[in-house]
Design a protein around this motif. Structure first.
Motif, PDB file in Angstrom:
ATOM      1  N   ALA A   1       0.834  -1.199   0.000  1.00 19.17           N
ATOM      2  CA  ALA A   1       0.000   0.000   0.000  1.00 19.17           C
ATOM      3  C   ALA A   1       0.871   1.253   0.000  1.00 19.17           C
ATOM      4  O   ALA A   1       0.507   2.269  -0.596  1.00 19.17           O
ATOM      5  CB  ALA A   1      -0.939  -0.013   1.200  1.00 19.17           C
ATOM      6  N   SER A   2       2.026   1.184   0.636  1.00 27.28           N
ATOM      7  CA  SER A   2       2.913   2.357   0.695  1.00 27.28           C
ATOM      8  C   SER A   2       3.418   2.745  -0.695  1.00 27.28           C
ATOM      9  O   SER A   2       3.628   3.928  -0.974  1.00 27.28           O
ATOM     10  CB  SER A   2       4.084   2.086   1.629  1.00 27.28           C
TER      11      SER A   2
ATOM     12  N   ARG B   1       0.625   4.638  -2.264  1.00 28.04           N
ATOM     13  CA  ARG B   1       0.546   5.939  -1.606  1.00 28.04           C
ATOM     14  C   ARG B   1       1.615   6.875  -2.186  1.00 28.04           C
ATOM     15  O   ARG B   1       1.334   8.044  -2.470  1.00 28.04           O
ATOM     16  CB  ARG B   1       0.720   5.783  -0.095  1.00 28.04           C
TER      17      ARG B   1
ATOM     18  N   PHE C   1      -7.346  -2.854  -3.679  1.00 22.89           N
ATOM     19  CA  PHE C   1      -7.117  -1.627  -2.922  1.00 22.89           C
ATOM     20  C   PHE C   1      -8.309  -0.685  -2.992  1.00 22.89           C
ATOM     21  O   PHE C   1      -9.053  -0.679  -3.960  1.00 22.89           O
ATOM     22  CB  PHE C   1      -5.891  -0.885  -3.470  1.00 22.89           C
ATOM     23  N   GLN C   2      -8.431   0.108  -1.941  1.00 22.22           N
ATOM     24  CA  GLN C   2      -9.333   1.257  -1.946  1.00 22.22           C
ATOM     25  C   GLN C   2      -8.460   2.472  -1.678  1.00 22.22           C
ATOM     26  O   GLN C   2      -7.703   2.488  -0.697  1.00 22.22           O
ATOM     27  CB  GLN C   2     -10.407   1.154  -0.879  1.00 22.22           C
ATOM     28  N   VAL C   3      -8.543   3.459  -2.574  1.00 20.06           N
ATOM     29  CA  VAL C   3      -7.771   4.683  -2.393  1.00 20.06           C
ATOM     30  C   VAL C   3      -8.718   5.863  -2.242  1.00 20.06           C
ATOM     31  O   VAL C   3      -9.771   5.925  -2.869  1.00 20.06           O
ATOM     32  CB  VAL C   3      -6.788   4.923  -3.563  1.00 20.06           C
ATOM     33  N   THR C   4      -8.320   6.773  -1.374  1.00 23.21           N
ATOM     34  CA  THR C   4      -9.047   8.020  -1.183  1.00 23.21           C
ATOM     35  C   THR C   4      -8.055   9.154  -1.385  1.00 23.21           C
ATOM     36  O   THR C   4      -6.980   9.151  -0.777  1.00 23.21           O
ATOM     37  CB  THR C   4      -9.651   8.097   0.236  1.00 23.21           C
TER      38      THR C   4
ATOM     39  N   ASP D   1      -5.065   8.296   1.186  1.00 26.61           N
ATOM     40  CA  ASP D   1      -5.217   7.126   2.044  1.00 26.61           C
ATOM     41  C   ASP D   1      -5.332   5.904   1.143  1.00 26.61           C
ATOM     42  O   ASP D   1      -6.070   5.929   0.148  1.00 26.61           O
ATOM     43  CB  ASP D   1      -6.468   7.253   2.927  1.00 26.61           C
ATOM     44  N   VAL D   2      -4.599   4.860   1.470  1.00 33.78           N
ATOM     45  CA  VAL D   2      -4.621   3.616   0.692  1.00 33.78           C
ATOM     46  C   VAL D   2      -4.893   2.465   1.645  1.00 33.78           C
ATOM     47  O   VAL D   2      -4.210   2.316   2.658  1.00 33.78           O
ATOM     48  CB  VAL D   2      -3.290   3.379  -0.051  1.00 33.78           C
ATOM     49  N   GLU D   3      -5.886   1.664   1.310  1.00 34.34           N
ATOM     50  CA  GLU D   3      -6.245   0.503   2.120  1.00 34.34           C
ATOM     51  C   GLU D   3      -6.126  -0.763   1.275  1.00 34.34           C
ATOM     52  O   GLU D   3      -6.692  -0.840   0.188  1.00 34.34           O
ATOM     53  CB  GLU D   3      -7.687   0.650   2.622  1.00 34.34           C
ATOM     54  N   ASP D   4      -5.378  -1.735   1.786  1.00 32.93           N
ATOM     55  CA  ASP D   4      -5.305  -3.054   1.161  1.00 32.93           C
ATOM     56  C   ASP D   4      -6.515  -3.823   1.672  1.00 32.93           C
ATOM     57  O   ASP D   4      -6.545  -4.255   2.819  1.00 32.93           O
ATOM     58  CB  ASP D   4      -4.001  -3.755   1.542  1.00 32.93           C
ATOM     59  N   ARG D   5      -7.522  -3.982   0.839  1.00 26.22           N
ATOM     60  CA  ARG D   5      -8.817  -4.507   1.276  1.00 26.22           C
ATOM     61  C   ARG D   5      -8.788  -5.970   1.688  1.00 26.22           C
ATOM     62  O   ARG D   5      -9.581  -6.393   2.520  1.00 26.22           O
ATOM     63  CB  ARG D   5      -9.860  -4.318   0.171  1.00 26.22           C
TER      64      ARG D   5
END
Length: 76
Positions: free
Chosen positions: A3-4, A7, A31-34, A20-24
């Protein structure tokens, strides 16, 4: 993919933005990125998402990212 790494790519594409990055799933490919950035001010949602896709073009093209959920918002 970490995820980094995503990012870092997004922070380079949207300097000064909030990322923001989330490894779902924990598997490094869903991934979900905001992203909140002034770059998005005045742009329709589809254009905002296209810019995120462009920033992540390499990992999307080579299949590193299998699924990507995108949330974007301008600062205005």
């Amino acid at each position: 993919m970490a995820a980094s790494t995503l990012r870092d790519l997004l922070e380079s594409a949207f300097p000064g933005g909030e990322v923001d990055v989330e490894d779902r799933t924990g598997g490094g490919d869903h991934f979900q990125v905001t992203v909140v950035s002034e770059t998005f001010n005045g742009l329709p949602l589809i254009q905002q998402h296209k810019l995120v896709n462009q920033a992540l073009a390499a990992p999307l093209a080579d299949g590193t990212i299998h699924e990507l959920r995108i949330r974007t918002k301008g600062t205005a």
